[in-house]
Design a protein around this motif. Sequence first.
Motif, PDB file in Angstrom:
ATOM      1  N   LYS A   8      53.059   8.964 -33.766  1.00  0.00           N
ATOM      2  CA  LYS A   8      51.878   9.819 -33.843  1.00  0.00           C
ATOM      3  C   LYS A   8      50.724   9.158 -33.100  1.00  0.00           C
ATOM      4  O   LYS A   8      50.446   7.976 -33.298  1.00  0.00           O
ATOM      5  N   GLN A   9      50.075   9.924 -32.237  1.00  0.00           N
ATOM      6  CA  GLN A   9      48.966   9.378 -31.457  1.00  0.00           C
ATOM      7  C   GLN A   9      47.668   9.486 -32.240  1.00  0.00           C
ATOM      8  O   GLN A   9      47.445  10.449 -32.967  1.00  0.00           O
ATOM      9  N   ARG A  10      46.832   8.477 -32.065  1.00  0.00           N
ATOM     10  CA  ARG A  10      45.520   8.484 -32.694  1.00  0.00           C
ATOM     11  C   ARG A  10      44.559   9.251 -31.799  1.00  0.00           C
ATOM     12  O   ARG A  10      44.629   9.146 -30.574  1.00  0.00           O
ATOM     13  N   PRO A  11      43.627  10.016 -32.384  1.00  0.00           N
ATOM     14  CA  PRO A  11      42.646  10.713 -31.556  1.00  0.00           C
ATOM     15  C   PRO A  11      41.729   9.711 -30.862  1.00  0.00           C
ATOM     16  O   PRO A  11      41.525   8.601 -31.362  1.00  0.00           O
ATOM     17  N   PRO A  12      41.184  10.087 -29.711  1.00  0.00           N
ATOM     18  CA  PRO A  12      40.303   9.156 -28.998  1.00  0.00           C
ATOM     19  C   PRO A  12      39.058   8.821 -29.821  1.00  0.00           C
ATOM     20  O   PRO A  12      38.514   9.680 -30.502  1.00  0.00           O
ATOM     21  N   LEU A  13      38.639   7.553 -29.758  1.00  0.00           N
ATOM     22  CA  LEU A  13      37.430   7.124 -30.443  1.00  0.00           C
ATOM     23  C   LEU A  13      36.236   7.640 -29.649  1.00  0.00           C
ATOM     24  O   LEU A  13      36.106   7.366 -28.457  1.00  0.00           O
ATOM     25  N   VAL A  14      35.395   8.406 -30.321  1.00  0.00           N
ATOM     26  CA  VAL A  14      34.223   8.986 -29.659  1.00  0.00           C
ATOM     27  C   VAL A  14      32.991   8.618 -30.475  1.00  0.00           C
ATOM     28  O   VAL A  14      32.912   8.944 -31.659  1.00  0.00           O
ATOM     29  N   PRO A  15      32.028   7.939 -29.846  1.00  0.00           N
ATOM     30  CA  PRO A  15      30.791   7.639 -30.571  1.00  0.00           C
ATOM     31  C   PRO A  15      29.848   8.846 -30.553  1.00  0.00           C
ATOM     32  O   PRO A  15      29.890   9.679 -29.645  1.00  0.00           O
ATOM     33  N   CYS A  16      29.001   8.932 -31.550  1.00  0.00           N
ATOM     34  CA  CYS A  16      27.983   9.985 -31.592  1.00  0.00           C
ATOM     35  C   CYS A  16      27.043   9.781 -30.399  1.00  0.00           C
ATOM     36  O   CYS A  16      26.571   8.668 -30.160  1.00  0.00           O
ATOM     37  N   PRO A  17      26.757  10.839 -29.637  1.00  0.00           N
ATOM     38  CA  PRO A  17      25.858  10.674 -28.484  1.00  0.00           C
ATOM     39  C   PRO A  17      24.413  10.377 -28.888  1.00  0.00           C
ATOM     40  O   PRO A  17      23.629   9.934 -28.064  1.00  0.00           O
ATOM     41  N   HIS A  18      24.055  10.581 -30.168  1.00  0.00           N
ATOM     42  CA  HIS A  18      22.680  10.343 -30.612  1.00  0.00           C
ATOM     43  C   HIS A  18      22.485   8.952 -31.211  1.00  0.00           C
ATOM     44  O   HIS A  18      21.616   8.213 -30.776  1.00  0.00           O
ATOM     45  N   CYS A  19      23.315   8.578 -32.195  1.00  0.00           N
ATOM     46  CA  CYS A  19      23.078   7.296 -32.873  1.00  0.00           C
ATOM     47  C   CYS A  19      24.115   6.238 -32.521  1.00  0.00           C
ATOM     48  O   CYS A  19      23.936   5.078 -32.851  1.00  0.00           O
ATOM     49  N   GLY A  20      25.205   6.618 -31.843  1.00  0.00           N
ATOM     50  CA  GLY A  20      26.212   5.651 -31.416  1.00  0.00           C
ATOM     51  C   GLY A  20      27.254   5.290 -32.465  1.00  0.00           C
ATOM     52  O   GLY A  20      28.177   4.539 -32.184  1.00  0.00           O
ATOM     53  N   THR A  21      27.127   5.826 -33.670  1.00  0.00           N
ATOM     54  CA  THR A  21      28.109   5.576 -34.727  1.00  0.00           C
ATOM     55  C   THR A  21      29.396   6.320 -34.382  1.00  0.00           C
ATOM     56  O   THR A  21      29.362   7.361 -33.727  1.00  0.00           O
ATOM     57  N   ARG A  22      30.531   5.791 -34.844  1.00  0.00           N
ATOM     58  CA  ARG A  22      31.789   6.482 -34.552  1.00  0.00           C
ATOM     59  C   ARG A  22      31.746   7.879 -35.160  1.00  0.00           C
ATOM     60  O   ARG A  22      31.115   8.120 -36.193  1.00  0.00           O
ATOM     61  N   ILE A  59      25.830   9.280 -42.235  1.00  0.00           N
ATOM     62  CA  ILE A  59      25.324  10.412 -43.020  1.00  0.00           C
ATOM     63  C   ILE A  59      23.844  10.697 -42.752  1.00  0.00           C
ATOM     64  O   ILE A  59      23.389  11.822 -42.927  1.00  0.00           O
ATOM     65  N   ALA A  60      23.101   9.713 -42.274  1.00  0.00           N
ATOM     66  CA  ALA A  60      21.697   9.938 -41.941  1.00  0.00           C
ATOM     67  C   ALA A  60      21.563  10.774 -40.666  1.00  0.00           C
ATOM     68  O   ALA A  60      20.553  11.435 -40.453  1.00  0.00           O
ATOM     69  N   CYS A  61      22.591  10.757 -39.806  1.00  0.00           N
ATOM     70  CA  CYS A  61      22.567  11.514 -38.551  1.00  0.00           C
ATOM     71  C   CYS A  61      23.235  12.880 -38.743  1.00  0.00           C
ATOM     72  O   CYS A  61      22.620  13.910 -38.554  1.00  0.00           O
ATOM     73  N   GLY A  62      24.537  12.853 -39.090  1.00  0.00           N
ATOM     74  CA  GLY A  62      25.259  14.093 -39.390  1.00  0.00           C
ATOM     75  C   GLY A  62      25.540  15.009 -38.211  1.00  0.00           C
ATOM     76  O   GLY A  62      25.911  16.161 -38.408  1.00  0.00           O
ATOM     77  N   HIS A  63      25.359  14.526 -36.994  1.00  0.00           N
ATOM     78  CA  HIS A  63      25.585  15.366 -35.824  1.00  0.00           C
ATOM     79  C   HIS A  63      27.042  15.836 -35.742  1.00  0.00           C
ATOM     80  O   HIS A  63      27.967  15.058 -35.949  1.00  0.00           O
TER      81      HIS A  63
END
Length: 107
Positions: free
Chosen positions: A3-17, A40-44
């Motif tokens: 099973k492949q893992r989905p690509p790691l994508v950081p939030c474009p606003h705060c940089g959190t995964r 949770i403070a960002c929630g984008h």
Amino acid sequence: MKKQRPPLVPCPHCGTRAIIRSSEQISPLVREADYRCDNIACGHTFVVELAIVRTIVPSACPRAGIHLPRGNPNLGPRRAPQPANDDTRSPANDPGPLTPAATDMSG
């Protein structure tokens, strides 16, 4: 099949995964995924598009209607392999033409 893992994508606003929440196959070459920031403070929440863009090694069982460009355009045109630095040099101890010294030190 692994099973492949989905690509790691950081939030474009705060940089959190960001965590993938759902995904949908749009076409044989494109998939869209909904991601949510893990902060949770960002929630984008945002959509990522994953697309197959070129072929590196052709398939042994190609599918009709799938046409992808070949190669990596970032590498530029294909060039003939260049010899390593020492491929054309003669070893220092091989007989060959001798060149006279620039100045004669005897005397």
